[in-house]
Design a protein around this motif. Structure first.
Motif, PDB file in Angstrom:
ATOM      1  N   ASP A 141      -2.578   3.372  -5.929  1.00  0.00           N
ATOM      2  CA  ASP A 141      -2.846   2.832  -4.637  1.00  0.00           C
ATOM      3  C   ASP A 141      -2.098   1.837  -4.215  1.00  0.00           C
ATOM      4  OD1 ASP A 141      -5.824   3.912  -4.521  1.00  0.00           O
ATOM      5  OD2 ASP A 141      -5.851   2.882  -6.431  1.00  0.00           O
ATOM      6  N   TYR A 142      -1.632   0.778  -5.097  1.00  0.00           N
ATOM      7  CA  TYR A 142      -0.541  -0.163  -4.549  1.00  0.00           C
ATOM      8  C   TYR A 142       0.469  -0.451  -5.663  1.00  0.00           C
ATOM      9  CZ  TYR A 142      -5.122  -1.261  -2.466  1.00  0.00           C
ATOM     10  OH  TYR A 142      -6.256  -1.328  -1.744  1.00  0.00           O
TER      11      TYR A 142
ATOM     12  N   HIS B  80       0.062  -5.027   1.499  1.00  0.00           N
ATOM     13  CA  HIS B  80      -1.413  -5.077   1.429  1.00  0.00           C
ATOM     14  C   HIS B  80      -1.802  -6.421   0.904  1.00  0.00           C
ATOM     15  CE1 HIS B  80      -5.085  -4.285  -0.298  1.00  0.00           C
ATOM     16  NE2 HIS B  80      -4.966  -4.853  -1.417  1.00  0.00           N
TER      17      HIS B  80
ATOM     18  N   ASP C  99       0.834  -1.098  -0.231  1.00  0.00           N
ATOM     19  CA  ASP C  99      -0.080   0.165  -0.095  1.00  0.00           C
ATOM     20  C   ASP C  99       0.792   1.306  -0.191  1.00  0.00           C
ATOM     21  OD1 ASP C  99      -1.578   1.981   0.845  1.00  0.00           O
ATOM     22  OD2 ASP C  99      -2.994   0.764   1.804  1.00  0.00           O
TER      23      ASP C  99
ATOM     24  N   ARG D 247       2.715  -0.376   3.951  1.00  0.00           N
ATOM     25  CA  ARG D 247       2.591  -2.003   4.464  1.00  0.00           C
ATOM     26  C   ARG D 247       2.229  -2.824   3.443  1.00  0.00           C
ATOM     27  NH1 ARG D 247      -1.486  -1.910   9.264  1.00  0.00           N
ATOM     28  NH2 ARG D 247      -0.641  -4.238   9.015  1.00  0.00           N
TER      29      ARG D 247
ATOM     30  N   THR E  39      -2.989  -0.639  -9.248  1.00  0.00           N
ATOM     31  CA  THR E  39      -1.793  -1.300  -8.975  1.00  0.00           C
ATOM     32  C   THR E  39      -0.583  -1.215  -9.687  1.00  0.00           C
ATOM     33  OG1 THR E  39      -2.810  -3.045  -7.391  1.00  0.00           O
ATOM     34  CG2 THR E  39      -0.765  -3.487  -8.024  1.00  0.00           C
TER      35      THR E  39
ATOM     36  N   ASP F 220      -4.202 -11.439   9.377  1.00  0.00           N
ATOM     37  CA  ASP F 220      -4.430  -9.984   8.774  1.00  0.00           C
ATOM     38  C   ASP F 220      -5.873 -10.264   7.811  1.00  0.00           C
ATOM     39  OD1 ASP F 220      -4.317  -7.712   7.284  1.00  0.00           O
ATOM     40  OD2 ASP F 220      -2.518  -8.090   6.511  1.00  0.00           O
TER      41      ASP F 220
ATOM     42  N   THR G 222       0.521   3.696   3.024  1.00  0.00           N
ATOM     43  CA  THR G 222       1.107   3.191   4.497  1.00  0.00           C
ATOM     44  C   THR G 222       2.199   2.913   4.438  1.00  0.00           C
ATOM     45  OG1 THR G 222      -0.086   1.231   4.331  1.00  0.00           O
ATOM     46  CG2 THR G 222      -1.319   3.041   5.125  1.00  0.00           C
TER      47      THR G 222
ATOM     48  N   GLU H  26      -7.210  -8.063   6.327  1.00  0.00           N
ATOM     49  CA  GLU H  26      -7.343  -7.360   4.974  1.00  0.00           C
ATOM     50  C   GLU H  26      -6.391  -7.908   3.840  1.00  0.00           C
ATOM     51  OE1 GLU H  26      -9.313  -5.005   4.589  1.00  0.00           O
ATOM     52  OE2 GLU H  26     -10.097  -5.233   6.661  1.00  0.00           O
TER      53      GLU H  26
END
Length: 966
Positions: free
Chosen positions: A950-951, A754, A747, A752, A931, A806, A750, A808
């Motif tokens: 976004d990714y 994803h 992501d 992190r 992405t 997780d 963040t 998500e």
């Protein structure tokens, strides 16, 4: 001493002596009861001396309880002078009691005139024994009478029934008790027979006759009648004459005899009217016909009297061919117990089939001496059986794929056999309506003679009139056939069309006969074999059509793969003998799928037909054009000689596609890619040439299509490598060479993890085979289905562990175009989710943009079915295909993945930057996430964050690893 019995005569002295000897006890006593006389029998009964008895009174001898009875009886006797009989109990000296039966009467002493009491005493036990003996004798005599099988009656002089046995009861329903003392004539005999029976009875009782026989009826309780035959005689019992009659109930016999008479009469009537011949035939001591019914005239032509008078005629009736069978039956008569089928030769020389059913008559030694039987004319049945058997024979020939001409000649021979004296012919018409003659062996020289047309009557069936026969000859029926039929007097022609079941006519069956075929059976024979001939022709043509279809493409009519293989093998065989070089040319239409999907399959099929027609005009005579499937065509040139000649053929094919095609009102432009393989030695085979031409076609498409490539050494090496890779890939999974690696997705907001993308890797020994090399190979060979399912299952199991920590986390799995076309895709995805326990919302399936270009309704339905499970979709390599906004709107897509080719130019390449920026803006406008693939530099990541991506995934962020990062 003399006594006079009151009311009667005197007792004589000799009577007194008799009292001394009788077995019963006798005593005389005064009216006061004092005994004056007791005979020895009474002394024995009472066990007292006579002297003692004479000193006693009757009251002293009787039981006290019975004394009053005895005295009262004596008083009554004294008063009434009447005899009395009563039971008394005497007291014996030992105190016991003797039951006795006592009869007392009053008598008068002749000398003194005194009244005396006379007693007669019987021991009750003795009386019972006597009665039992009498009853036993009576029962025995009655049992003897009842045991008799006949009716037994005894009648006294008054005509009353004295004896009546059980047989009489059974016959009439009257019991002996019902008739005891009854007059037999009044009760049993009908009025009209009573006088005759009474006369017989009177003759017997009067002694005029000792025995008499007569027949009369007896009436029964129910009002019926039984007919009895009687044998009567007289007997004298105790001086009384009685008539004893023994009778036999002959009612049933008479009924049976009447029934037999009626049966015999009916049998005579049946024998006279029956179509079957009834007969009796004597076997021993000398063979001969004993009886024959009137049907003999119809079946044999001889009357029964002629057959009786001339035994040799009866013997000669059996056909010579069946006489051995008959002689075997005479030698073993048990064979006559089975139906026997024989041919008979009639008086006029004609033959008929008969079936015999016999019953055997034996003598006292068990030897068969006579046959009783029925002979039935079964000629029609035998002809029908032969017809069925012959039909079966023809059907077996048809089913056995015998040559058509042999089957049709068999049909003609069978028609001639069933219709003796006729000449059958067959005219078989081809698809153009021209006929050809099929004849029997005697007209073998005319076989195949053309018959341009037949009269309408011959096509419709029925008799051709005499005036039509010359017309038949004039229209093509060979003159020799007409001449042969006329020389035999066969001037009538009957026809039956050969119909294929519809309106089309296959020809006609013609029968030249001496007279019209008016017999329905003959017409049925003709129609039966006409149907069989039509069936044989249809089967032959169907087999030819089936053979054609099995060797030709149904759409274009070109040779199919099977026929192509045969032609190519023949060309190679001839080339080895004549030193030629056959050539195989693979032709594949460029972008045919686009045309087919855009305008529909009907337009695509029309284009394929038009292409096939152009290719037919390109090749030379002797060359072969085939369609092997889809939009692939193959040309085989039998003698290409060298590459120069090959180039000329390829140029002609390419040039043929320069002009547009006109399909359903549309102008269609298409081109063709060509792969060529030229045989160059004795080791070439059809398989290797086809494989090499396919490899060359693959090279032509790689190099831009609309061109021809000739297979060479380099291509051979590549092809060899490709085949080796394909073979190795088949067993890679079993050998454990396949692995799933996971590349993390981050992501960008963040930083992190994803999710991760599952990637298939193949390590072959020490070598890592690039996905770009084996994935397309798996697509082409169909192995991608099994590989894709395996990757999906592995990825779901691995992600399920991470998903517990997780919720998500998203695992992304790629789907191949072949998997997208699988109708069971939703079931496969659901099964993987159930087996792993991974929630559907944490699975994202990635499909390439090019795989969605078809936008077929089935594809859309499949994606929506999977999305209904809760699974999301991402479009991979976005920007490399031709996706439209409408496509993005219709499909359940949630993520767009920007191809790494555009990310690679960031941030310096303005065009790449513009493409990525506009893709992100468009995706966000459509509520989609983006992405970015292939992020390898920090500057690329920075620019993607600035653009709002976004990714991201790539080697800068994380390389694919065999273990899923936790």
């Amino acid at each position: 001493m003399q006594w006079t019995r009151l009311g009667g005569g005197e007792w004589a002295p000799d009577a007194l002596l008799a009292l001394e000897r009788v077995a019963m006890g006798v005593s005389f006593a005064g009216l006061d009861g004092a005994l004056r006389y007791a005979n020895p029998a009474l002394a024995r009964l009472l066990r007292r001396p006579r002297e003692e008895l004479l000193s006693l009174n009757l009251a002293d001898l009787v039981h006290p309880d019975d004394a009053g009875v005895a005295l009262a009886a004596e008083a009554r006797q004294g008063a009434g002078r009447q005899a009395a009989r009563l039971p008394l109990r005497y007291l014996l000296p030992d105190g016991s009691v003797l039951p006795a039966l006592v009869t007392s009467s009053v008598v008068s002493d002749h000398r003194s005139g005194d009244a005396l009491i006379l007693t007669q005493t019987w021991d009750v036990a003795d009386l019972r024994a006597v009665q039992q003996r009498l009853d036993s004798e009576q029962e025995f005599s009655q049992a003897v009478l009842d045991a008799a099988g006949c009716l037994v009656v005894v009648v006294d002089p008054g005509g009353r029934l004295v004896r009546w046995n059980r047989a009489c009861e059974a016959a009439t329903g009257f019991s002996a008790a019902d008739l005891r003392g009854a007059n037999a004539l009044d009760l049993l005999l009908p009025e009209e027979e009573a006088e005759q029976a009474g006369a017989v009875l009177e003759d017997l009782l009067s002694g005029r006759v000792r025995e008499a026989r007569h027949v009369n009826h007896w009436r029964t309780r129910e009002g019926g009648r039984r007919l009895i035959t009687w044998s009567n005689t007289t007997v004298t019992l105790h001086g009384v004459v009685q008539v004893v009659g023994t009778g036999i109930d002959i009612t049933d016999w008479e009924q049976d005899r009447e029934a037999l008479r009626l049966s015999e009469e009916r049998l005579r009537q049946y024998a006279a009217a029956a179509p079957d011949l009834l007969y009796r035939y004597r076997i021993a001591p000398q063979r001969g016909l004993v009886y024959a019914s009137p049907a003999a005239v119809r079946l044999t032509g001889y009357s029964p009297e002629e057959l009786y008078a001339h035994p040799e005629i009866a013997a000669s009736l059996v056909h010579r061919g069946d006489r051995p069978l008959l002689e075997r039956a005479f030698a073993d008569p048990e064979l006559f117990n089975q139906p026997l089928r024989l041919r008979w030769v009639r008086r006029d020389g004609s033959t008929l089939w008969t079936e015999h059913h016999n019953a055997l008559t034996r003598d006292g030694h068990g030897d068969v001496v006579e046959l009783t039987g029925i002979a039935r004319d079964v000629s029609d049945r035998v002809r029908a059986e032969h017809l069925v058997a012959d039909q079966s024979h023809v059907l077996e020939l048809i089913a056995g794929d015998h040559p058509l001409r042999d089957i049709l000649q068999s049909v003609l021979l069978l028609v001639a056999e069933h219709l003796p004296g006729t000449l059958p012919l067959l005219v078989v018409c081809d698809e153009q309506g021209e006929g050809h003659l099929v004849a029997t062996p005697e007209l073998a020289g005319l076989a195949g003679t053309a018959v341009p047309s037949l009269p309408r009557a011959a096509r419709e069936g029925g008799e051709l009139h005499r005036s039509d026969v010359p017309a038949v000859e004039a229209r093509g029926l060979p003159r020799a056939a007409a001449a042969l039929s006329q020389s035999r007097g066969l001037d009538r022609v009957w026809t039956e069309p050969l119909s294929s079941g519809g309106d089309a006519r296959l020809g006609s069956l013609l029968v030249c006969a001496p007279e019209p075929l008016e017999d329905p059976e003959a017409v049925e024979v003709l129609r039966t074999f006409a149907r069989l001939a039509a069936l044989a022709i249809e089967r032959d043509r169907g087999r030819q059509a089936l053979t054609y279809r099995s060797l030709h493409d149904a759409l274009t009519g070109l040779a199919n793969r099977v026929l192509l293989q045969s032609h190519l093998e023949s060309a190679l065989h001839r080339a080895r003998r004549e030193h030629d070089r056959p050539m195989v040319m693979f032709c594949d239409l460029d972008r045919f799928k686009t045309i087919n999907d855009s305008w529909g399959h009907a337009a695509g099929d029309a284009l394929l037909v038009a292409v096939a027609d152009r290719l037919r005009h390109v090749v030379r005579p002797g060359d072969v054009v085939a369609r092997t499937g889809g939009d692939e065509f193959v040309l085989v040139c039998v003698d290409a000689h060298d590459e120069h000649a090959v180039g000329l053929v390829a140029d002609r094919v390419l040039h043929a596609f320069e002009a547009p095609f006109h399909i359903e009102g549309r102008t269609v432009h298409t081109s063709v890619s060509i792969g060529i393989a030229l045989a160059d030695g004795a080791t070439d085979t059809a398989e290797t040439l086809m494989r090499d031409a396919d490899a060359a076609l693959y090279r032509a498409k790689e190099h831009g299509r609309r061109r021809a490539e000739v297979f060479d050494v380099e291509m051979q090496q590549r092809t060899q490598h490709r085949w080796e890779m394909e073979t190795a890939l088949h067993s890679a999974m079993d050998r454990g060479e396949l692995r799933v690696h996971y590349q993390p997705q981050f992501d960008l907001r963040t930083g992190r993890v994803h999710g991760a993308e599952a990637l298939l890797r193949w390590r072959r020994g020490e070598q890592l085979v690039p996905p770009a090399e084996f994935i397309p190979l798996a697509e082409e060979t169909g192995q991608i289905d099994a590989l894709g399912t395996w990757v999906l299952e592995q990825a779901c199991h691995a992600a399920a562990v991470r998903a517990r920590r997780d919720p998500e986390f998203i695992i992304a799995v790629n789907l191949s175009p072949r998997q997208l076309g699988e109708a069971r895709l939703a079931e496969q995805v659901a099964a993987a989710l159930r087996a792993s326990g991974l929630p559907a919302r944490q699975l994202c399936l990635e499909v390439t943009e090019t795989a969605l270009m078809g936008d077929a309704p089935s594809l859309v339905a499949t994606l929506h079915a999977v999305h209904a499970l809760g699974v999301s979709f991402a479009i991979d390599d976005f920007g490399t295909g031709y996706s439209s906004l409408l496509l993005l709107k219709r499909l359940p897509v949630t993520v767009l993945k920007v191809d790494g080719h555009f990310v690679r130019g960031l941030p310096d390449d303005a065009e790449d930057d513009a493409i990525v920026a506009s893709t992100i803006q468009m995706a966000h406008a459509l509520n989609l996430r983006v992405t970015a693939e292939g992020v390898e530099r920090a500057a690329q990541r920075t620019r993607l964050i600035e653009l709002g991506c976004d990714y991201a995934q790539g080697y800068l962020l994380g390389a694919p690893a065999e273990e899923l990062v936790l």
